[in-house]
Design an enzyme around this catalytic site. Structure first.
Site, PDB file in Angstrom:
ATOM      1  N   GLU A 103      -0.248  29.056   2.629  1.00 30.96           N
ATOM      2  CA  GLU A 103      -1.610  29.582   2.650  1.00 30.96           C
ATOM      3  C   GLU A 103      -1.585  30.939   1.934  1.00 30.96           C
ATOM      4  O   GLU A 103      -0.647  31.707   2.108  1.00 30.96           O
ATOM      5  CB  GLU A 103      -2.110  29.817   4.086  1.00 30.96           C
ATOM      6  CG  GLU A 103      -2.252  28.561   4.926  1.00 30.96           C
ATOM      7  CD  GLU A 103      -0.944  28.127   5.570  1.00 30.96           C
ATOM      8  OE1 GLU A 103       0.006  28.935   5.610  1.00 30.96           O
ATOM      9  OE2 GLU A 103      -0.864  26.966   6.038  1.00 30.96           O
ATOM     10  N   TYR A 115       2.494  31.629  -7.395  1.00 31.34           N
ATOM     11  CA  TYR A 115       2.672  30.215  -7.026  1.00 31.34           C
ATOM     12  C   TYR A 115       2.328  29.292  -8.196  1.00 31.34           C
ATOM     13  O   TYR A 115       3.053  28.320  -8.463  1.00 31.34           O
ATOM     14  CB  TYR A 115       1.800  29.866  -5.814  1.00 31.34           C
ATOM     15  CG  TYR A 115       2.360  30.364  -4.497  1.00 31.34           C
ATOM     16  CD1 TYR A 115       3.576  29.884  -4.014  1.00 31.34           C
ATOM     17  CD2 TYR A 115       1.683  31.297  -3.725  1.00 31.34           C
ATOM     18  CE1 TYR A 115       4.094  30.331  -2.810  1.00 31.34           C
ATOM     19  CE2 TYR A 115       2.192  31.752  -2.520  1.00 31.34           C
ATOM     20  CZ  TYR A 115       3.402  31.263  -2.065  1.00 31.34           C
ATOM     21  OH  TYR A 115       3.914  31.706  -0.872  1.00 31.34           O
TER      22      TYR A 115
END
Ligand SMILES: CC(C)(COP(=O)(O)OP(=O)(O)OC[C@H]1O[C@@H](n2cnc3c(N)ncnc32)[C@H](O)[C@@H]1OP(=O)(O)O)[C@@H](O)C(=O)NCCC(=O)NCCS
Length: 145
Positions: A103, A115
Site C-alpha cells: 500500500e 515501485y
C-alpha cells in the site's frame, strides 16, 4: 550487506522511520510487535559492519512470507543509491516470491515512482486507508524486465 533486524538496530530504525513517514511513523511497540510477527522477514541494510568501523543502518524492509510489503524505508541521506531496490529484490529472490504488493499513500509520488520503476503496477485503491488519505495498491507478479 542485508541481514535480519536486531534490537540493537532499533534507535537507527526509529530515526529513519520518523524522517520517512512523518505523518504516521511506527513507534517502538509497533516495531517490537512487527519483529515478533515477522521474525525472519524484517531485514536491515547495513554498511560498515564487517570493516571494524561503527555500522550504519541505511534502510529496512518488513514483508510477509506471502509477499506483502509491510514497510520499506531508506535513510534520506542514502536514497537514490539502490538501497531500496536491493532490499526489495533480495526479498523477492530469497523467498522466491511470485507476487508482491504494498500500500502506498496517494500523495507519496516518490514511492510510487520507485515501485513502478521496479516493475510494479497500480492495481487498486483503498479509500481512507490512512485515515483521511487513500492508499494505492501496487503489485508485481512477474520479474521486472
Ligand atoms: C521509496 C524508498 C524506499 C526508495 O528507496 P531508495 O533507496 O531511494 O530507492 P532506489 O535508489 O533503490 O531507487 C530505485 C529507482 O526507483 C526510482 N526512484 C526511487 N525513489 C524515487 C523518487 N523519490 N522519485 C523518483 N524516482 C524514484 C528511481 O528510478 C531509482 O533509480 P535511479 O535512482 O537510478 O533513477 C525511499 O524513497 C523511502 O524510504 N521513502 C520514504 C518511505 C516510503 O515512502 N516507503 C514506501 C512506502 S510504501
Amino acid at each position: 550487506m542485508i541481514r535480519s533486524f536486531s534490537f540493537s538496530d532499533l534507535d537507527s530504525i526509529l530515526q529513519i522511520e520518523q524522517q520517512s513517514f512523518p505523518k504516521s511513523p511506527y513507534d517502538v511497540p509497533t516495531f517490537v510487535h512487527l519483529r515478533w510477527l515477522y521474525p525472519d522477514t524484517f531485514w536491515v541494510y547495513v554498511e560498515g559492519e564487517r570493516g571494524g568501523e561503527a555500522p550504519q543502518i541505511l534502510g529496512y524492509i518488513i514483508f510477509s512470507r506471502d509477499g506483502h510489503i509491510i514497510s520499506i524505508a531508506v535513510d534520506p541521506q542514502y536514497r537514490r543509491r539502490g538501497v531500496g531496490k536491493e532490499l526489495l529484490e533480495e526479498a523477492i529472490k530469497t523467498l522466491r516470491l511470485e507476487r508482491v504488493w504494498a500500500e502506498v499513500r496517494k500523495s507519496n509520488l516518490g514511492a510510487q515512482t520507485f515501485y513502478l520503476k521496479l516493475g510494479f503496477q497500480i492495481t487498486g485503491l483503498v479509500p481512507n486507508y490512512y485515515g483521511s488519505e487513500d492508499a494505492l495498491i501496487v503489485q508485481r507478479t512477474s520479474p521486472a524486465p
